[in-house]
Design a protein around this motif. Structure first.
Motif, PDB file in Angstrom:
ATOM      1  N   ASN A 266       0.782  -1.312   0.135  1.00 36.60           N
ATOM      2  CA  ASN A 266      -0.029  -0.035  -0.046  1.00 36.60           C
ATOM      3  C   ASN A 266       0.838   1.330  -0.077  1.00 36.60           C
ATOM      4  O   ASN A 266       0.673   2.320  -0.652  1.00 36.60           O
ATOM      5  N   ARG A 267       1.829   1.092   0.928  1.00 36.01           N
ATOM      6  CA  ARG A 267       2.790   2.444   0.805  1.00 36.01           C
ATOM      7  C   ARG A 267       3.562   2.601  -0.631  1.00 36.01           C
ATOM      8  O   ARG A 267       3.652   3.896  -0.883  1.00 36.01           O
ATOM      9  N   VAL A 268       3.712   1.696  -1.074  1.00 41.85           N
ATOM     10  CA  VAL A 268       4.656   1.731  -2.457  1.00 41.85           C
ATOM     11  C   VAL A 268       3.702   2.553  -3.423  1.00 41.85           C
ATOM     12  O   VAL A 268       4.020   3.144  -4.267  1.00 41.85           O
ATOM     13  N   LEU A 269       2.369   1.832  -3.586  1.00 38.01           N
ATOM     14  CA  LEU A 269       1.450   2.207  -4.787  1.00 38.01           C
ATOM     15  C   LEU A 269       0.784   3.443  -4.389  1.00 38.01           C
ATOM     16  O   LEU A 269       0.292   4.238  -5.270  1.00 38.01           O
ATOM     17  N   SER A 270       1.084   4.018  -3.133  1.00 37.27           N
ATOM     18  CA  SER A 270       0.614   5.505  -2.783  1.00 37.27           C
ATOM     19  C   SER A 270       1.471   6.421  -3.427  1.00 37.27           C
ATOM     20  O   SER A 270       1.277   7.670  -3.779  1.00 37.27           O
ATOM     21  N   GLY A 271       2.752   6.143  -3.722  1.00 37.01           N
ATOM     22  CA  GLY A 271       3.702   6.820  -4.537  1.00 37.01           C
ATOM     23  C   GLY A 271       3.722   6.429  -5.891  1.00 37.01           C
ATOM     24  O   GLY A 271       3.669   7.398  -6.801  1.00 37.01           O
ATOM     25  N   PHE A 272       3.723   5.252  -6.277  1.00 35.77           N
ATOM     26  CA  PHE A 272       3.715   4.828  -7.837  1.00 35.77           C
ATOM     27  C   PHE A 272       2.016   4.807  -8.214  1.00 35.77           C
ATOM     28  O   PHE A 272       1.615   3.774  -8.538  1.00 35.77           O
ATOM     29  N   SER A 273       1.625   5.858  -8.189  1.00 29.88           N
ATOM     30  CA  SER A 273       0.144   6.077  -8.470  1.00 29.88           C
ATOM     31  C   SER A 273       0.000   6.369  -9.869  1.00 29.88           C
ATOM     32  O   SER A 273       0.601   6.638 -10.586  1.00 29.88           O
ATOM     33  N   ASN A 274      -1.580   6.490 -10.128  1.00 30.10           N
ATOM     34  CA  ASN A 274      -1.936   6.777 -11.605  1.00 30.10           C
ATOM     35  C   ASN A 274      -1.446   8.286 -11.853  1.00 30.10           C
ATOM     36  O   ASN A 274      -1.160   8.469 -12.863  1.00 30.10           O
ATOM     37  N   GLU A 275      -1.507   9.273 -11.038  1.00 27.00           N
ATOM     38  CA  GLU A 275      -1.263  10.402 -10.868  1.00 27.00           C
ATOM     39  C   GLU A 275       0.333  10.632 -11.221  1.00 27.00           C
ATOM     40  O   GLU A 275       0.756  11.527 -12.069  1.00 27.00           O
ATOM     41  N   TYR A 276       1.120   9.861 -10.501  1.00 31.13           N
ATOM     42  CA  TYR A 276       2.547   9.820 -10.745  1.00 31.13           C
ATOM     43  C   TYR A 276       2.975   9.385 -12.255  1.00 31.13           C
ATOM     44  O   TYR A 276       3.703  10.224 -12.836  1.00 31.13           O
ATOM     45  N   VAL A 277       2.404   8.359 -12.787  1.00 29.28           N
ATOM     46  CA  VAL A 277       2.517   7.895 -14.226  1.00 29.28           C
ATOM     47  C   VAL A 277       1.879   9.031 -15.185  1.00 29.28           C
ATOM     48  O   VAL A 277       2.940   9.144 -16.206  1.00 29.28           O
ATOM     49  N   GLU A 278       0.965   9.560 -14.886  1.00 26.46           N
ATOM     50  CA  GLU A 278       0.346  10.276 -15.768  1.00 26.46           C
ATOM     51  C   GLU A 278       1.368  11.653 -15.913  1.00 26.46           C
ATOM     52  O   GLU A 278       1.378  12.172 -16.925  1.00 26.46           O
ATOM     53  N   GLN A 279       1.645  12.132 -14.764  1.00 26.17           N
ATOM     54  CA  GLN A 279       2.731  13.267 -14.680  1.00 26.17           C
ATOM     55  C   GLN A 279       3.896  13.094 -15.488  1.00 26.17           C
ATOM     56  O   GLN A 279       4.606  13.633 -16.191  1.00 26.17           O
ATOM     57  N   TYR A 280       4.648  11.815 -15.181  1.00 26.18           N
ATOM     58  CA  TYR A 280       5.693  11.417 -15.653  1.00 26.18           C
ATOM     59  C   TYR A 280       5.732  11.462 -17.269  1.00 26.18           C
ATOM     60  O   TYR A 280       6.631  11.860 -17.989  1.00 26.18           O
TER      61      TYR A 280
END
Length: 410
Positions: A266-280
């Motif tokens: 849960n902690r990892v996926l709070s960082g590697f989120s859909n928002e993170y990927v979209e922004q990247y």
């Protein structure tokens, strides 16, 4: 005249052929347009999905080629949708593990194995006492009273209560049979026929307990195996996430010694989120903007890590499909367990060991008690199953898989 007719026939055939070809092309376009309509059923990224499909459709119809822009849009969409599978799959695995044993449903089944005042209404201690008196197991009142006293001590002993739930009946019964045999041998003329009748009375109850015990043992074993399978799937998903996230510029944090696998995920996926990927991926695209235009050819050629990520998406999908198999198998095994418990209850009904509970309310027949118990069991299972299906929503996972397949890198 003949030439005119022949020419007219040829013109008709050519016209029909062109019309058929036109209809075929129209049908192909109509079919593609229907596929666009199907996308409207998806709640997420609806407008984006329609734009992507329309662009691909227009390219195919007009140029018979796929442009670099369409390739990038397809690549980007497959990456974004595949990262959504990570979150969904992780949540579903954790959810199914936590719901492997439902307290209300399983607690009711455990109560069915009680040797003292369970839902079936009998007390094994009272059954033993009444059967021994009815049969006249011993030739003197002293021996009978001594046996009943020992029976009471064995049934209420902490040693008996420490035995696994249903097996308490076997432990208590075997102990009492051994005591009865020992006492019988002290008589001048032992009547082993009486002892046989006594064993027969107890056996009507033990047959039920045995069937219930077997069902519980199989279910407990299969639950343990399923938890192991789900945790192994988590570890596979975690290992893949570690490789994939690095290709998208995300370095996973280390797991602390106090973190469970579920909490860490849960902690990892709070960082590697859909928002993170979209922004990247948006930042990657901005690097290739010049004079207000994106150089899609250079973007696709240079960003090899994104293409490598996309090429590995199938293995993420396979992990999701593996979970779906585990999910379906869970309900198959749960249904089989439920059936085995019902079969045990049917044995209790056939052996006439069900007794209405004594109380101030309206009296019930043993059959009414049996029907009430089976209905209660079925209702609790339905509530449990519906709760799992509502919380996991396996259709959503299947849709996410379909979206990834739909936007594979062309």
């Amino acid at each position: 005249m003949k030439k005119t007719i022949l020419l007219s026939s040829l013109m008709t055939l050519i016209s029909l052929s062109l019309l058929a070809q036109s209809k075929s092309d129209s049908l192909s376009i109509i079919k593609m347009e229907k596929e666009i309509e199907l996308l409207k059923s998806y709640n997420e990224s609806l407008s984006e999905n329609l734009d992507i499909t329309k662009k691909a459709l227009n390219n195919l119809i007009n140029d018979k080629n796929i442009t670099d822009e369409t390739r990038w849009i397809s690549l980007r969409s497959s990456i974004v949708h595949s990262t959504q599978i990570y979150k969904k799959l992780s949540d579903d695995i954790i959810n199914l593990k936590s719901r492997m044993t439902d307290q209300d449903y399983q607690g009711f089944i455990n109560s069915l194995g009680s040797i003292e005042g369970g839902p079936l209404g009998f007390s094994l201690e009272e059954v033993i006492m009444e059967s021994a008196k009815k049969i006249g197991l011993f030739d003197t009142k002293t021996k009978m009273d001594r046996f009943l006293e020992i029976s009471n001590n064995i049934v209420s002993s902490p040693l008996t209560s420490g035995v696994p739930f249903v097996s308490q009946a076997f432990f208590a019964s075997n102990s009492l049979i051994n005591v009865a045999y020992s006492t019988m041998f002290t008589e001048k003329k032992p009547d082993f026929q009486k002892l046989g009748k006594f064993e027969g009375e107890l056996n009507k109850y033990l047959v039920y307990f045995s069937a219930l015990d077997k069902a519980n043992a199989i279910n407990q074993s299969s639950n343990s195996e399923r938890v192991v399978l789900l945790e192994n799937l988590q570890l596979e998903l975690l290992a893949k996430l570690k490789k994939d996230s690095a290709k998208l510029g995300y370095l996973m944090p280390e797991r602390t010694s106090s973190e469970t696998l579920d909490i860490y995920f849960n902690r990892v996926l709070s960082g590697f989120s859909n928002e993170y990927v979209e922004q990247y991926v948006s930042q990657v695209e901005k690097k290739y903007i010049s004079s207000g235009q994106v150089n899609y050819a250079a973007l696709i050629q240079n960003e090899s890590e994104l293409k490598n990520y996309s090429n590995q998406i199938n293995s993420t999908v396979e992990l999701a499909k593996k979970f779906i198999l585990y999910y379906d198998n869970f309900f198959e095994l749960a249904d089989n367990y439920h059936l085995k418990v019902l079969e045990a209850l049917e044995l209790a009904n056939q052996n006439n060991i069900i007794q209405p509970k004594k109380g101030t309310g309206p009296s019930e027949t043993p059959l009414q008690v049996y029907e009430k118990i089976t209905k209660n069991l079925k209702d609790k299972k339905t509530v449990r199953d519906n709760g799992i299906k509502a919380s996991i929503n396996i259709s959503d996972l299947r849709q996410k898989i379909e979206k990834v397949d739909e936007f594979k890198f062309l």
